[in-house]
Design an enzyme around this catalytic site. Sequence first.
Site, PDB file in Angstrom:
ATOM      1  N   ARG A  19      -2.258  -1.351  10.127  1.00 47.26           N
ATOM      2  CA  ARG A  19      -2.634  -2.528  10.905  1.00 47.26           C
ATOM      3  C   ARG A  19      -4.059  -2.436  11.446  1.00 47.26           C
ATOM      4  O   ARG A  19      -4.316  -2.832  12.594  1.00 47.26           O
ATOM      5  CB  ARG A  19      -1.650  -2.757  12.052  1.00 47.26           C
ATOM      6  CG  ARG A  19      -0.207  -2.929  11.630  1.00 47.26           C
ATOM      7  CD  ARG A  19       0.619  -3.341  12.839  1.00 47.26           C
ATOM      8  NE  ARG A  19       1.897  -2.704  12.893  1.00 47.26           N
ATOM      9  CZ  ARG A  19       3.074  -3.283  12.650  1.00 47.26           C
ATOM     10  NH1 ARG A  19       3.112  -4.546  12.294  1.00 47.26           N
ATOM     11  NH2 ARG A  19       4.184  -2.616  12.764  1.00 47.26           N
TER      12      ARG A  19
ATOM     13  N   LYS B  50       9.491 -11.816  13.329  1.00 49.67           N
ATOM     14  CA  LYS B  50       8.482 -11.160  12.509  1.00 49.67           C
ATOM     15  C   LYS B  50       7.399 -10.532  13.404  1.00 49.67           C
ATOM     16  O   LYS B  50       7.176 -10.962  14.530  1.00 49.67           O
ATOM     17  CB  LYS B  50       7.833 -12.170  11.553  1.00 49.67           C
ATOM     18  CG  LYS B  50       8.809 -12.756  10.536  1.00 49.67           C
ATOM     19  CD  LYS B  50       9.290 -11.705   9.549  1.00 49.67           C
ATOM     20  CE  LYS B  50      10.134 -12.303   8.438  1.00 49.67           C
ATOM     21  NZ  LYS B  50      11.456 -12.748   8.894  1.00 49.67           N
ATOM     22  N   ASP B  51       6.729  -9.528  12.836  1.00 50.75           N
ATOM     23  CA  ASP B  51       5.697  -8.810  13.574  1.00 50.75           C
ATOM     24  C   ASP B  51       4.577  -9.743  14.017  1.00 50.75           C
ATOM     25  O   ASP B  51       4.185 -10.664  13.300  1.00 50.75           O
ATOM     26  CB  ASP B  51       5.092  -7.706  12.704  1.00 50.75           C
ATOM     27  CG  ASP B  51       6.107  -6.640  12.348  1.00 50.75           C
ATOM     28  OD1 ASP B  51       6.252  -5.703  13.131  1.00 50.75           O
ATOM     29  OD2 ASP B  51       6.744  -6.772  11.290  1.00 50.75           O
ATOM     30  N   ARG B  52       4.048  -9.452  15.198  1.00 51.69           N
ATOM     31  CA  ARG B  52       2.897 -10.214  15.678  1.00 51.69           C
ATOM     32  C   ARG B  52       1.628  -9.753  14.976  1.00 51.69           C
ATOM     33  O   ARG B  52       0.807 -10.578  14.555  1.00 51.69           O
ATOM     34  CB  ARG B  52       2.751 -10.046  17.196  1.00 51.69           C
ATOM     35  CG  ARG B  52       1.493 -10.714  17.739  1.00 51.69           C
ATOM     36  CD  ARG B  52       1.308 -10.436  19.216  1.00 51.69           C
ATOM     37  NE  ARG B  52       0.062 -11.035  19.687  1.00 51.69           N
ATOM     38  CZ  ARG B  52      -0.432 -10.861  20.916  1.00 51.69           C
ATOM     39  NH1 ARG B  52       0.220 -10.113  21.778  1.00 51.69           N
ATOM     40  NH2 ARG B  52      -1.565 -11.429  21.269  1.00 51.69           N
TER      41      ARG B  52
ATOM     42  N   GLN C  11       9.631  -1.585  17.090  1.00 49.94           N
ATOM     43  CA  GLN C  11       9.422  -2.894  17.690  1.00 49.94           C
ATOM     44  C   GLN C  11      10.715  -3.484  18.242  1.00 49.94           C
ATOM     45  O   GLN C  11      10.684  -4.339  19.131  1.00 49.94           O
ATOM     46  CB  GLN C  11       8.761  -3.852  16.703  1.00 49.94           C
ATOM     47  CG  GLN C  11       9.497  -4.069  15.400  1.00 49.94           C
ATOM     48  CD  GLN C  11       9.004  -3.162  14.289  1.00 49.94           C
ATOM     49  OE1 GLN C  11       8.927  -1.951  14.474  1.00 49.94           O
ATOM     50  NE2 GLN C  11       8.691  -3.731  13.142  1.00 49.94           N
TER      51      GLN C  11
END
Length: 338
Positions: free
Chosen positions: A18, A76-78, A158
């Site tokens: 990321r 969903k991932d930020r 998460q």
Amino acid sequence: MPDWRRAGGLPSTTATIRSQPEDFRVSEVMELEFSGDGEHDWLLLEKTANNTLWIARQLARFAGIPLRDVGYSGLKDRHAVTTQWFSVRRARGQDHAWTDFRLDGVVMLQCVRHCRKLRRGTHRANRFELTLRNVTDDPRPALERIAASGVPNYFGEQRFGHGGGNVLLARRLFAGQRLKREQRSLALSAARSLIFNDVLDARLEAGNWDVLLPGDIASLEGSNSHFPVEVVDETLVERCRQFDVHPSGPLWGRNGQADARSEVERQVLARHADFVAALERHGDAARRSLRVCIHELETDYSGDTLTLKFTLQSGSFATAVLREIAVCNDASRESAVA
């Protein structure tokens, strides 16, 4: 949160994930036939650096409807570029002018009408495209291993929130504190996930996380079907080797006792007696496979960059795959702190 055991031990490879949202791409795999009419607009959105709940709130505000009338299949991932469906109920006699909908970091790819709201867990799988940077040591042996053996199906960090905050929410909820609906959902999921991960960790310690044992509840690949294992014969051994069935672990709730037949599960449940008792008041028990297969794996390792493309069944976490390949530094955390 605990640093749960890995199937391959601590990797010698290190990497950065990321570094930018485009390094972590996720797309829902959903097989649906739309009715073409009905009171729900289904929107396929590509969103960058935005989380699912925040997008849902913006859609509800634009449409002038309660948040509960916006549907999505999964969170969903930020810190990613994600493509996912949302459904938005039309207010009576009203058409939403979605061509006027504008939101930074969001692109509308498709809009169709359908007769039903989008429910959680509707999508079949997620397709990932991940770029790992600053890679040290050769990751290819680990890639070969996980392609052949799958990985432990841990819930990703998460699920537990920053610093385990969602587990703390669960403790507050179980102590009698009233939480908002969204917080309550996060708290319950975190509590169930913590117990499951600890069961999986104990099976890894025993060296039997990926084989069936007498007393197990077997999970059928690609379905929500399960069956009790009384005797492990050659047929079951071969089905497990071929990834047709997997051992499963508990997602605790009402009636969970009927499935908690293995000694490992009973020991872990005893350690979490407070959560176990509380979860029995908050929904029915379910099961989750201890192992997840990696489908359609593609890799490109060049210089100090590794690109991965793969598909996981819905509910499984890409971070469970990454932790078997490398010790990863998440650059999005550093940017958040900065």
